[in-house]
Design a protein around this motif. Structure first.
Motif, PDB file in Angstrom:
ATOM      1  N   THR A 286      30.708  -7.982 -27.332  1.00 57.68           N
ATOM      2  CA  THR A 286      31.713  -6.957 -27.047  1.00 57.68           C
ATOM      3  C   THR A 286      32.240  -6.992 -25.613  1.00 57.68           C
ATOM      4  O   THR A 286      33.155  -6.246 -25.283  1.00 57.68           O
ATOM      5  N   ARG A 287      31.675  -7.826 -24.775  1.00 56.73           N
ATOM      6  CA  ARG A 287      32.177  -7.971 -23.409  1.00 56.73           C
ATOM      7  C   ARG A 287      32.138  -9.450 -23.043  1.00 56.73           C
ATOM      8  O   ARG A 287      31.360 -10.216 -23.644  1.00 56.73           O
ATOM      9  N   PRO A 288      32.922  -9.887 -22.080  1.00 56.17           N
ATOM     10  CA  PRO A 288      32.861 -11.287 -21.674  1.00 56.17           C
ATOM     11  C   PRO A 288      31.441 -11.661 -21.252  1.00 56.17           C
ATOM     12  O   PRO A 288      30.819 -10.968 -20.449  1.00 56.17           O
ATOM     13  N   PRO A 289      30.901 -12.756 -21.801  1.00 59.77           N
ATOM     14  CA  PRO A 289      29.513 -13.114 -21.516  1.00 59.77           C
ATOM     15  C   PRO A 289      29.357 -13.817 -20.181  1.00 59.77           C
ATOM     16  O   PRO A 289      30.304 -14.390 -19.630  1.00 59.77           O
ATOM     17  N   GLY A 290      28.149 -13.765 -19.662  1.00 63.62           N
ATOM     18  CA  GLY A 290      27.784 -14.539 -18.485  1.00 63.62           C
ATOM     19  C   GLY A 290      26.818 -15.640 -18.880  1.00 63.62           C
ATOM     20  O   GLY A 290      26.213 -15.601 -19.963  1.00 63.62           O
ATOM     21  N   VAL A 291      26.615 -16.603 -18.004  1.00 64.38           N
ATOM     22  CA  VAL A 291      25.775 -17.749 -18.357  1.00 64.38           C
ATOM     23  C   VAL A 291      24.301 -17.355 -18.485  1.00 64.38           C
ATOM     24  O   VAL A 291      23.557 -18.003 -19.240  1.00 64.38           O
ATOM     25  N   ARG A 292      23.874 -16.314 -17.782  1.00 68.07           N
ATOM     26  CA  ARG A 292      22.475 -15.901 -17.920  1.00 68.07           C
ATOM     27  C   ARG A 292      22.194 -15.310 -19.298  1.00 68.07           C
ATOM     28  O   ARG A 292      21.042 -15.270 -19.740  1.00 68.07           O
ATOM     29  N   ASP A 293      23.232 -14.845 -19.968  1.00 67.51           N
ATOM     30  CA  ASP A 293      23.053 -14.267 -21.304  1.00 67.51           C
ATOM     31  C   ASP A 293      22.525 -15.294 -22.297  1.00 67.51           C
ATOM     32  O   ASP A 293      21.924 -14.920 -23.313  1.00 67.51           O
ATOM     33  N   VAL A 294      22.784 -16.576 -22.037  1.00 65.01           N
ATOM     34  CA  VAL A 294      22.462 -17.624 -23.018  1.00 65.01           C
ATOM     35  C   VAL A 294      21.554 -18.702 -22.442  1.00 65.01           C
ATOM     36  O   VAL A 294      21.326 -19.725 -23.080  1.00 65.01           O
ATOM     37  N   ARG A 295      21.025 -18.477 -21.273  1.00 65.86           N
ATOM     38  CA  ARG A 295      20.223 -19.509 -20.607  1.00 65.86           C
ATOM     39  C   ARG A 295      19.018 -19.920 -21.448  1.00 65.86           C
ATOM     40  O   ARG A 295      18.319 -19.079 -22.005  1.00 65.86           O
ATOM     41  N   GLU A 296      18.802 -21.235 -21.534  1.00 65.00           N
ATOM     42  CA  GLU A 296      17.695 -21.829 -22.284  1.00 65.00           C
ATOM     43  C   GLU A 296      17.670 -21.359 -23.735  1.00 65.00           C
ATOM     44  O   GLU A 296      16.616 -21.085 -24.310  1.00 65.00           O
ATOM     45  N   THR A 297      18.866 -21.286 -24.336  1.00 63.28           N
ATOM     46  CA  THR A 297      18.996 -20.999 -25.764  1.00 63.28           C
ATOM     47  C   THR A 297      20.038 -21.942 -26.360  1.00 63.28           C
ATOM     48  O   THR A 297      20.793 -22.600 -25.641  1.00 63.28           O
ATOM     49  N   ASN A 298      20.072 -21.962 -27.673  1.00 62.08           N
ATOM     50  CA  ASN A 298      21.092 -22.735 -28.391  1.00 62.08           C
ATOM     51  C   ASN A 298      22.286 -21.854 -28.760  1.00 62.08           C
ATOM     52  O   ASN A 298      23.075 -22.197 -29.631  1.00 62.08           O
ATOM     53  N   ILE A 299      22.440 -20.737 -28.095  1.00 60.48           N
ATOM     54  CA  ILE A 299      23.471 -19.753 -28.417  1.00 60.48           C
ATOM     55  C   ILE A 299      24.780 -20.065 -27.690  1.00 60.48           C
ATOM     56  O   ILE A 299      24.776 -20.429 -26.516  1.00 60.48           O
ATOM     57  N   CYS A 300      25.891 -19.885 -28.388  1.00 63.06           N
ATOM     58  CA  CYS A 300      27.207 -19.784 -27.757  1.00 63.06           C
ATOM     59  C   CYS A 300      27.655 -18.342 -27.928  1.00 63.06           C
ATOM     60  O   CYS A 300      27.828 -17.868 -29.062  1.00 63.06           O
ATOM     61  N   ALA A 301      27.802 -17.622 -26.827  1.00 62.75           N
ATOM     62  CA  ALA A 301      28.254 -16.231 -26.855  1.00 62.75           C
ATOM     63  C   ALA A 301      29.761 -16.200 -26.609  1.00 62.75           C
ATOM     64  O   ALA A 301      30.247 -16.808 -25.646  1.00 62.75           O
ATOM     65  N   ILE A 302      30.489 -15.503 -27.480  1.00 64.81           N
ATOM     66  CA  ILE A 302      31.948 -15.501 -27.431  1.00 64.81           C
ATOM     67  C   ILE A 302      32.467 -14.073 -27.412  1.00 64.81           C
ATOM     68  O   ILE A 302      32.021 -13.220 -28.191  1.00 64.81           O
ATOM     69  N   ASN A 303      33.428 -13.828 -26.535  1.00 61.20           N
ATOM     70  CA  ASN A 303      34.153 -12.558 -26.525  1.00 61.20           C
ATOM     71  C   ASN A 303      35.638 -12.878 -26.620  1.00 61.20           C
ATOM     72  O   ASN A 303      36.129 -13.814 -25.993  1.00 61.20           O
ATOM     73  N   VAL A 304      36.361 -12.090 -27.425  1.00 59.90           N
ATOM     74  CA  VAL A 304      37.800 -12.308 -27.585  1.00 59.90           C
ATOM     75  C   VAL A 304      38.514 -10.972 -27.550  1.00 59.90           C
ATOM     76  O   VAL A 304      38.018  -9.954 -28.037  1.00 59.90           O
ATOM     77  N   GLN A 305      39.698 -10.976 -26.931  1.00 57.85           N
ATOM     78  CA  GLN A 305      40.502  -9.757 -26.833  1.00 57.85           C
ATOM     79  C   GLN A 305      41.952 -10.144 -26.594  1.00 57.85           C
ATOM     80  O   GLN A 305      42.263 -11.294 -26.277  1.00 57.85           O
ATOM     81  N   VAL A 306      42.835  -9.195 -26.770  1.00 58.77           N
ATOM     82  CA  VAL A 306      44.259  -9.409 -26.538  1.00 58.77           C
ATOM     83  C   VAL A 306      44.670  -8.666 -25.274  1.00 58.77           C
ATOM     84  O   VAL A 306      44.342  -7.490 -25.101  1.00 58.77           O
ATOM     85  N   ASP A 307      45.364  -9.359 -24.397  1.00 58.01           N
ATOM     86  CA  ASP A 307      45.907  -8.737 -23.193  1.00 58.01           C
ATOM     87  C   ASP A 307      47.167  -7.974 -23.605  1.00 58.01           C
ATOM     88  O   ASP A 307      48.172  -8.581 -23.985  1.00 58.01           O
ATOM     89  N   PRO A 308      47.151  -6.647 -23.547  1.00 51.33           N
ATOM     90  CA  PRO A 308      48.299  -5.872 -24.033  1.00 51.33           C
ATOM     91  C   PRO A 308      49.564  -6.089 -23.192  1.00 51.33           C
ATOM     92  O   PRO A 308      50.678  -5.898 -23.691  1.00 51.33           O
ATOM     93  N   ARG A 309      49.408  -6.488 -21.935  1.00 53.67           N
ATOM     94  CA  ARG A 309      50.577  -6.678 -21.070  1.00 53.67           C
ATOM     95  C   ARG A 309      51.323  -7.967 -21.399  1.00 53.67           C
ATOM     96  O   ARG A 309      52.554  -7.981 -21.456  1.00 53.67           O
TER      97      ARG A 309
END
Length: 347
Positions: A286-309
């Protein structure tokens, strides 16, 4: 302890795996993961530069007590194995891969030698290909995109770390026909350059610094183009700029996507949640991920959103470049090649 003496109490009837080039960052981690795997047996680890050295002397934190040896496929524990992970440089990898395949050994290759399907593109960015006849046999090693094909092949081409993060972060948009123009701002730790290059990099050039490199010429750009095109983004050419960060490992891609004129974006988050529902190693967050969120894991963490401007889609992906970007993803593919649950040894 000799190479043949590993096992860590596991049954000795599991598939035997050779790790060639195990003194580099990727090969050493691959050896660690195989050594701890509940099914695979680590048969041997090899190195051209560090033969005779225990791996745990080079990388104490991996806790692999085997001794690195010169590769010799005449030796039983080198040549009579079921699979090999090859962590050689591009150009040097293909001849060994060809020899292993000839011997009936399944291979996951971590070099770039089999990632690009177009021979001319490979030779433009790398070197003259030693075994172009094998290009058609290789399956691109992103399990989330090629799971069934990986399970049936004898040769997996391990993706580059930047393409892994970028392709997974953009794949749902590509499949939906939404990509018109893509700018990828990518950042990685110094381990992405490999052990030899890292040893030559002086601390003061990296610390408290961020540096773009490979601007307009990076070898991973055509790899990203290739896979997005295969997903339906016909003829796309991404703008891709990597940056070196003062981190040992970790990778983040920030993707800025212009949507095709005739496309409509309804719920982009729902698009991603549906695309990756049930994927064990993709987290839509639900928020842009940081690299520590996935350190030493096989995970790809993805956040997506639309810029309203601007109406652009902003998509962010974080991986550990040595894990999901290289070695743990190789194990994910190897699990599939042998009919094991792809999460074995990775959760």
């Amino acid at each position: 302890m000799s190479s043949a003496a590993s096992g860590r109490g596991k049954a000795d009837d599991g598939p035997k795996v050779l790790v060639a080039g195990a003194s580099g960052f990727a090969g050493a981690l691959a050896a660690r993961l195989i050594d701890r795997h509940p099914q695979f047996q680590l048969s041997a680890i090899t190195s051209r530069s560090d033969a005779g050295t225990p791996l745990n002397a080079l990388y104490p934190h991996h806790r692999v007590p085997l001794v690195l040896e010169e590769l010799n496929l005449e030796l039983e524990h080198h040549g009579e194995v079921d699979a090999a992970i090859v962590a050689y440089p591009h150009g040097a990898s293909a001849p060994l891969v060809a020899e292993l395949l000839e011997g009936g050994i399944k291979v996951v290759d971590l070099s770039a030698d089999f990632r690009l399907r177009d021979l001319d593109v490979y030779e433009e960015y790398y070197v003259e290909h030693p075994h172009p006849e094998l290009l058609g046999e290789a399956v691109y090693g992103l399990p989330e995109l090629y799971r069934s094909a990986i399970a049936e092949t004898d040769l997996v081409a391990g993706p580059g770390c930047y393409p892994t993060a970028a392709i997974l972060t953009l794949a749902p948009l590509a499949r939906a026909g939404l990509l018109d123009d893509v700018v990828i701002d990518a950042k990685s730790g110094v381990s992405g350059a490999g052990r030899a290059a890292t040893q030559k990099t002086h601390f003061v050039t990296v610390d408290e610094n961020v540096t773009p490199y490979g601007v307009g010429t990076h070898r991973h750009a055509p790899e990203i183009d290739q896979e997005l095109d295969a997903l339906g983004a016909d003829g796309i050419k991404v703008t891709f700029t990597p940056h070196l960060l003062p981190l040992d490992q970790g990778e983040l891609v920030s993707c800025y996507v212009t949507i095709a004129d005739d496309a409509e974006v309804d719920d982009v988050v729902e698009l991603y949640e549906n695309a990756y529902a049930g994927e064990p190693f993709i987290d839509v967050v639900t928020r842009p991920p940081g690299v520590r969120d996935v350190r030493e894991t096989n995970i790809c963490a993805i956040n997506v959103q639309v810029d309203p401007r601007t109406g652009k889609v902003l998509a962010f992906g974080a991986i550990d470049n040595l894990w999901k970007g290289t070695s743990s993803q190789a194990l994910q593919s190897l699990n599939l090649m042998f009919g094991f649950d792809e999460t074995e040894g990775l959760l």
